[in-house]
Design an enzyme around this catalytic site. Structure first.
Site, PDB file in Angstrom:
ATOM      1  N   ARG A 104      13.663  -1.405 -14.871  1.00 26.38           N
ATOM      2  CA  ARG A 104      12.252  -1.686 -15.192  1.00 26.38           C
ATOM      3  C   ARG A 104      12.243  -2.232 -16.610  1.00 26.38           C
ATOM      4  NH1 ARG A 104       6.761   1.702 -14.237  1.00 26.38           N
ATOM      5  NH2 ARG A 104       7.134   0.729 -12.221  1.00 26.38           N
ATOM      6  N   HIS A 131       6.659  -7.130  -9.305  1.00 29.57           N
ATOM      7  CA  HIS A 131       6.856  -5.717  -8.935  1.00 29.57           C
ATOM      8  C   HIS A 131       7.108  -5.656  -7.415  1.00 29.57           C
ATOM      9  CE1 HIS A 131       6.913  -1.517  -9.198  1.00 29.57           C
ATOM     10  NE2 HIS A 131       5.648  -1.231  -9.466  1.00 29.57           N
ATOM     11  N   GLN A 134       6.864  -2.357  -5.166  1.00 28.07           N
ATOM     12  CA  GLN A 134       5.509  -1.902  -4.863  1.00 28.07           C
ATOM     13  C   GLN A 134       4.961  -2.612  -3.624  1.00 28.07           C
ATOM     14  OE1 GLN A 134       3.594   0.560  -6.634  1.00 28.07           O
ATOM     15  NE2 GLN A 134       2.476   0.365  -4.714  1.00 28.07           N
ATOM     16  N   ASP A 219      -5.465  -3.712  -9.945  1.00 29.05           N
ATOM     17  CA  ASP A 219      -4.502  -3.029 -10.816  1.00 29.05           C
ATOM     18  C   ASP A 219      -5.166  -2.871 -12.182  1.00 29.05           C
ATOM     19  OD1 ASP A 219      -2.135  -2.030 -11.918  1.00 29.05           O
ATOM     20  OD2 ASP A 219      -1.105  -3.969 -11.975  1.00 29.05           O
ATOM     21  N   CYS A 259      -1.801   0.228  -6.849  1.00 32.04           N
ATOM     22  CA  CYS A 259      -0.414   0.667  -7.072  1.00 32.04           C
ATOM     23  C   CYS A 259      -0.330   1.934  -7.910  1.00 32.04           C
ATOM     24  CB  CYS A 259       0.394  -0.466  -7.701  1.00 32.04           C
ATOM     25  SG  CYS A 259      -0.148  -0.918  -9.360  1.00 32.04           S
ATOM     26  N   ARG A 287       6.251   4.460  -1.470  1.00 30.42           N
ATOM     27  CA  ARG A 287       7.298   3.962  -2.382  1.00 30.42           C
ATOM     28  C   ARG A 287       8.624   4.613  -2.017  1.00 30.42           C
ATOM     29  NH1 ARG A 287       6.018   1.932  -7.391  1.00 30.42           N
ATOM     30  NH2 ARG A 287       8.234   1.450  -7.426  1.00 30.42           N
TER      31      ARG A 287
HETATM   32  N1  NVA Z   1       0.608  -4.124 -13.926  1.00 33.45           N
HETATM   33  C1  NVA Z   1       1.022  -2.766 -14.283  1.00 33.45           C
HETATM   34  C2  NVA Z   1       1.671  -2.110 -13.103  1.00 33.45           C
HETATM   35  C3  NVA Z   1       2.096  -0.675 -13.332  1.00 33.45           C
HETATM   36  C4  NVA Z   1       2.766  -0.058 -12.131  1.00 33.45           C
HETATM   37  C5  NVA Z   1       1.963  -2.823 -15.483  1.00 33.45           C
HETATM   38  O1  NVA Z   1       2.823  -3.711 -15.507  1.00 33.45           O
HETATM   39  O2  NVA Z   1       1.822  -2.005 -16.381  1.00 33.45           O
HETATM   40  N1   CP Z   2       3.126   1.936  -9.239  1.00 41.49           N
HETATM   41  C1   CP Z   2       4.139   2.211 -10.088  1.00 41.49           C
HETATM   42  O1   CP Z   2       5.116   1.471 -10.223  1.00 41.49           O
HETATM   43  O2   CP Z   2       3.991   3.396 -10.735  1.00 41.49           O
HETATM   44  P1   CP Z   2       4.884   3.912 -11.965  1.00 41.49           P
HETATM   45  O3   CP Z   2       4.562   3.047 -13.153  1.00 41.49           O
HETATM   46  O4   CP Z   2       4.425   5.351 -12.152  1.00 41.49           O
HETATM   47  O5   CP Z   2       6.336   3.825 -11.598  1.00 41.49           O
END
Ligand code: NVA
Ligand code: CP
Length: 306
Positions: A104, A131, A134, A219, A259, A287
């Protein structure tokens, strides 16, 4: 390097993606019936988190343990990555010890650079661009609750962010029509829009986007790494809140997905996750199941006895 990676939904064929969704549903059933299934015994997944996570970390970690393997959590703070070791060097070393890696990160190029130097599969656990894990869970959830998404209409409301880009890829791969409603200046990356062609329609009005839609998703307005823009974004995105009245404009059997984590009172109304049209909790659980299917697909099965 010959390993198969999953950095984007475009790394699989449409048939493979549907296969993963179906397998996720089977693995969920096995777990619900208490059946032990450990094809990844002795296999180890390394997980590098440069951003926070609850669901992604837990689902990969629990998923590997349930499949008979293990997962190791690595953060830049306590690895040499945080002290400037090049990502390509880290990939060479880590992939000689691990059976798969999940990252990540911020820049998507971190993933492509790691993948180019990795002997083992690399999974995108979220980048600034995409992502894809997801989307496996989202597609599994829709499939379980409403059947095939092929030919349906999906509305993405709010920020043209990493999740939105993955919805664009999903529209191409799962064969649905996507409407994206976002404020000016917050459109999804032009590269994804160009790839999707007339699969995706861009508009300003959330009402227009959700009209008759079978799936609505949104989101957070401020993604990880954009914290300093939060105040400005909250003002600009006000007309893009998804609430019960907005969902009333969609198809009667519309499904709402988020998500998570959610900011109640911002991108969704206070009560939306409790609305019978929301399946966000099932989506979060999926997930685990969808990624177990992905791990089974990508990672070599157990070793032979000597
Ligand atoms: N768009 C959000 C998704 C988190 C799961 C981010 O990148 O923070
Ligand atoms: N939806 C998602 O990826 O959640 P986290 O940021 O908690 O991993």
């Amino acid at each position: 390097m010959s390993a198969r990676h999953f950095l984007s939904l475009m790394d699989c064929t449409p048939d493979e993606l549907v296969g993963l969704i179906r397998r996720g549903i089977e693995l969920k059933d096995l777990r619900n019936r208490g059946v032990l299934f450990e094809p990844l015994k002795n296999r180890v997944l390394g997980m590098i988190f440069e951003k926070a996570s609850t669901r992604t970390r837990l689902s990969f970690e629990a998923g590997m343990i349930q499949l008979g393997g293990q997962a190791i959590f690595l953060s830049p703070r306590d690895t040499q990555l945080g002290r400037g070791e090049p990502i390509g060097d880290a990939a060479i070393v880590m992939s000689r010890m691990l059976d798969a890696v999940m990252i990540r990160t911020f820049a998507h190029s971190t993933l492509t650079e790691f993948a180019a130097n990795s002997r083992v599969p690399l999974i995108n656990g979220l980048s600034d661009d995409l992502h894809p894990c997801q989307l496996l869970a989202d597609m599994q959830t829709f499939h379980e609750l409403r059947g095939s998404i092929k030919g349906k209409t999906v509305a993405w409301i709010g920020d043209g962010n990493n999740m939105c880009n993955s919805y664009i890829e999903a529209a191409v791969q799962f064969d649905f029509q996507l409407r994206v409603a976002c404020p000016e200046g917050y459109e999804p990356n032009a590269k994804f829009l160009a790839m999707a062609g007339d699969r995706v329609q861009l508009m300003r009005s959330p009402q227009e986007a959700v009209a008759g839609a079978h799936l609505v998703s949104t989101d957070v307005w401020t993604s990880m790494g954009q914290e300093e823009q939060a105040a400005e974004r909250i003002k600009l995105f006000q007309p893009y809140q998804v609430n019960a009245a907005l969902l009333d404009l969609a198809a009667k059997d519309v499904l709402f997905l988020h998500c998570l984590p959610a900011h109640r009172g911002e991108e969704i109304s206070e009560d939306l996750l409790e609305d019978p049209r929301s399946a966000a909790w099932d989506q979060a659980e999926n997930r685990l199941h969808a990624q177990k299917a992905l791990l089974e697909f990508l990672v070599e099965p157990a070793y032979h006895h000597a």
